[in-house]
Motif scaffolding. Structure first.
Motif, PDB file in Angstrom:
ATOM      1  N   LEU A 164       0.856  -1.197   0.000  1.00 22.61           N
ATOM      2  CA  LEU A 164       0.000   0.000   0.000  1.00 22.61           C
ATOM      3  C   LEU A 164       0.889   1.243   0.000  1.00 22.61           C
ATOM      4  O   LEU A 164       1.887   1.292   0.719  1.00 22.61           O
ATOM      5  N   ASP A 165       0.523   2.213  -0.831  1.00 20.02           N
ATOM      6  CA  ASP A 165       1.302   3.455  -0.896  1.00 20.02           C
ATOM      7  C   ASP A 165       0.890   4.369   0.263  1.00 20.02           C
ATOM      8  O   ASP A 165      -0.271   4.788   0.332  1.00 20.02           O
ATOM      9  N   PRO A 166       1.814   4.697   1.164  1.00 20.42           N
ATOM     10  CA  PRO A 166       1.443   5.568   2.293  1.00 20.42           C
ATOM     11  C   PRO A 166       1.019   6.972   1.852  1.00 20.42           C
ATOM     12  O   PRO A 166       0.381   7.706   2.615  1.00 20.42           O
TER      13      PRO A 166
ATOM     14  N   PHE B 164      -5.860   6.124  -5.394  1.00 21.91           N
ATOM     15  CA  PHE B 164      -6.670   6.704  -6.476  1.00 21.91           C
ATOM     16  C   PHE B 164      -8.071   6.094  -6.504  1.00 21.91           C
ATOM     17  O   PHE B 164      -8.245   4.900  -6.215  1.00 21.91           O
ATOM     18  N   LEU B 165      -9.039   6.921  -6.874  1.00 16.72           N
ATOM     19  CA  LEU B 165     -10.383   6.450  -7.216  1.00 16.72           C
ATOM     20  C   LEU B 165     -10.590   6.848  -8.677  1.00 16.72           C
ATOM     21  O   LEU B 165     -10.481   8.030  -9.022  1.00 16.72           O
TER      22      LEU B 165
ATOM     23  N   VAL C 211     -10.317  11.050 -12.284  1.00 14.12           N
ATOM     24  CA  VAL C 211      -9.369  10.463 -11.332  1.00 14.12           C
ATOM     25  C   VAL C 211      -9.334  11.316 -10.072  1.00 14.12           C
ATOM     26  O   VAL C 211      -9.084  12.525 -10.138  1.00 14.12           O
ATOM     27  N   ALA C 212      -9.610  10.688  -8.940  1.00 15.25           N
ATOM     28  CA  ALA C 212      -9.524  11.393  -7.662  1.00 15.25           C
ATOM     29  C   ALA C 212      -8.382  10.777  -6.866  1.00 15.25           C
ATOM     30  O   ALA C 212      -8.132   9.574  -6.949  1.00 15.25           O
ATOM     31  N   PHE C 213      -7.676  11.611  -6.102  1.00 17.71           N
ATOM     32  CA  PHE C 213      -6.614  11.100  -5.245  1.00 17.71           C
ATOM     33  C   PHE C 213      -6.931  11.457  -3.800  1.00 17.71           C
ATOM     34  O   PHE C 213      -7.260  12.602  -3.481  1.00 17.71           O
ATOM     35  N   CYS C 214      -6.868  10.454  -2.926  1.00 21.59           N
ATOM     36  CA  CYS C 214      -7.160  10.653  -1.497  1.00 21.59           C
ATOM     37  C   CYS C 214      -5.884  10.464  -0.686  1.00 21.59           C
ATOM     38  O   CYS C 214      -5.241   9.407  -0.787  1.00 21.59           O
ATOM     39  N   ARG C 215      -5.522  11.468   0.071  1.00 23.48           N
ATOM     40  CA  ARG C 215      -4.369  11.311   0.982  1.00 23.48           C
ATOM     41  C   ARG C 215      -4.807  10.662   2.282  1.00 23.48           C
ATOM     42  O   ARG C 215      -4.037  10.004   2.963  1.00 23.48           O
ATOM     43  N   GLU C 216      -6.090  10.897   2.636  1.00 15.42           N
ATOM     44  CA  GLU C 216      -6.690  10.303   3.834  1.00 15.42           C
ATOM     45  C   GLU C 216      -7.903   9.530   3.354  1.00 15.42           C
ATOM     46  O   GLU C 216      -8.491   9.885   2.321  1.00 15.42           O
ATOM     47  N   PRO C 217      -8.320   8.494   4.110  1.00 13.91           N
ATOM     48  CA  PRO C 217      -9.468   7.704   3.669  1.00 13.91           C
ATOM     49  C   PRO C 217     -10.695   8.572   3.388  1.00 13.91           C
ATOM     50  O   PRO C 217     -11.107   9.381   4.232  1.00 13.91           O
ATOM     51  N   ASN C 218     -11.209   8.438   2.156  1.00 11.42           N
ATOM     52  CA  ASN C 218     -12.435   9.109   1.706  1.00 11.42           C
ATOM     53  C   ASN C 218     -12.373  10.637   1.683  1.00 11.42           C
ATOM     54  O   ASN C 218     -13.404  11.293   1.645  1.00 11.42           O
ATOM     55  N   ILE C 219     -11.191  11.192   1.730  1.00 10.38           N
ATOM     56  CA  ILE C 219     -11.068  12.656   1.608  1.00 10.38           C
ATOM     57  C   ILE C 219     -10.284  12.934   0.321  1.00 10.38           C
ATOM     58  O   ILE C 219      -9.076  12.670   0.243  1.00 10.38           O
ATOM     59  N   VAL C 220     -11.002  13.447  -0.680  1.00 11.15           N
ATOM     60  CA  VAL C 220     -10.359  13.693  -1.980  1.00 11.15           C
ATOM     61  C   VAL C 220      -9.560  14.991  -1.907  1.00 11.15           C
ATOM     62  O   VAL C 220     -10.102  16.035  -1.570  1.00 11.15           O
TER      63      VAL C 220
END
Ligand code: SF4
Length: 194
Positions: free
Chosen positions: A109-111, A115-116, A128-137
Motif C-alpha cells: 500500500l502506498d502511504p 486513487f479512485l 481520477v480522484a486522489f485521497c491522501r486520507e481515507p475518503n477525503i479527496v
C-alpha cells in the motif's frame, strides 16, 4: 566541425513526423513518410547524408534520431567512427527475465494515498480522484486520454507516489480509456469484459 553520417531507413519509417518536429532542416514531410533532405539512396530505402556540422547541429540531428519510435535514423561521427545514435538494437549484454508477480503476497500500500478512478460515458471522460486520507479527496483530474491525465498528475500537480503506483495509474487509465472507446463497463481493479 564534426563530420557526421545520417542513415535513414525509409521502409521502417511510420511517418509520425517526430524527427521533423525536432529537426526541420534535415527532414521533409512527404505524406505518410519523411525524406532525408539531400540524402542519397545507397540501397533500396536506405538513405545516407554526410556533412560537417556544428556541435549544436549535431545535437539537433541526434535528438531528431532519438525521438524516432521505430529506430529508422542512425547517426555516426565519421571522424571518431563512434555511433552517436545507433539504429540497430543490440541485445548482447541484455539480461532476460520472465515476469512474475503475486498480488496477494507482494502488493504494498502506498502511504502517500490512493486513487479512485471512474469513467463518464456521457462526457467520454475519465475522472481520477486522489485521497491522501481515507475518503477525503485532495485532487481531482478529469481528461479524455491517459497521457493528458498522467502528465497533469505527475508533472503539473507533482503528485509524489511510489513508482509502482505510477505504473498502476497508467494501467488503470488505459483500461478506462479502452472501456470508453469500446462502450464497456469500467470497474477499477477488475479486468475489462468484452
Ligand atoms: S520519427 Fe521516425 S518514424 Fe517518425 S517520421 Fe521520422 S523517421 Fe519516420
Amino acid at each position: 566541425m564534426p563530420k557526421i553520417r545520417i542513415e535513414f531507413d525509409k521502409a521502417t519509417c511510420i511517418g509520425n513526423k517526430a524527427c521533423l518536429a525536432m529537426d526541420f532542416k534535415r527532414w521533409k514531410d512527404v505524406g505518410d513518410k519523411v525524406d532525408l533532405i539531400g540524402g542519397k539512396e545507397v540501397q533500396k530505402d536506405i538513405f545516407i547524408l554526410e556533412g560537417d556540422y556544428s556541435e549544436d547541429e549535431v545535437e539537433t540531428i541526434v535528438e531528431g534520431a532519438k525521438v524516432c519510435p521505430v529506430n529508422a535514423i542512425g547517426v555516426r561521427n565519421l571522424g571518431t567512427g563512434g555511433e552517436l545514435f545507433q539504429r540497430k538494437i543490440t541485445t548482447e549484454n541484455m539480461k532476460e527475465v520472465k515476469a512474475k508477480y503475486d498480488d496477494r503476497k507482494e502488493f504494498v500500500l502506498d502511504p502517500a494515498g490512493y486513487f479512485l478512478i471512474k469513467t463518464n460515458p456521457k462526457s467520454k471522460e475519465i475522472e481520477v480522484a486522489f485521497c491522501r486520507e481515507p475518503n477525503i479527496v485532495s485532487l481531482k483530474v478529469t481528461g479524455e486520454t491517459p497521457i493528458e491525465i498522467y502528465q497533469t498528475i505527475i508533472n503539473k500537480e507533482k503528485l509524489k507516489i511510489r513508482n509502482d503506483h505510477y505504473a498502476y495509474l497508467g494501467r488503470e487509465l488505459e483500461k478506462a480509456y479502452i472501456a470508453l472507446k469500446k462502450g464497456v463497463k469500467y470497474i477499477q481493479d477488475d479486468e475489462l469484459e468484452f
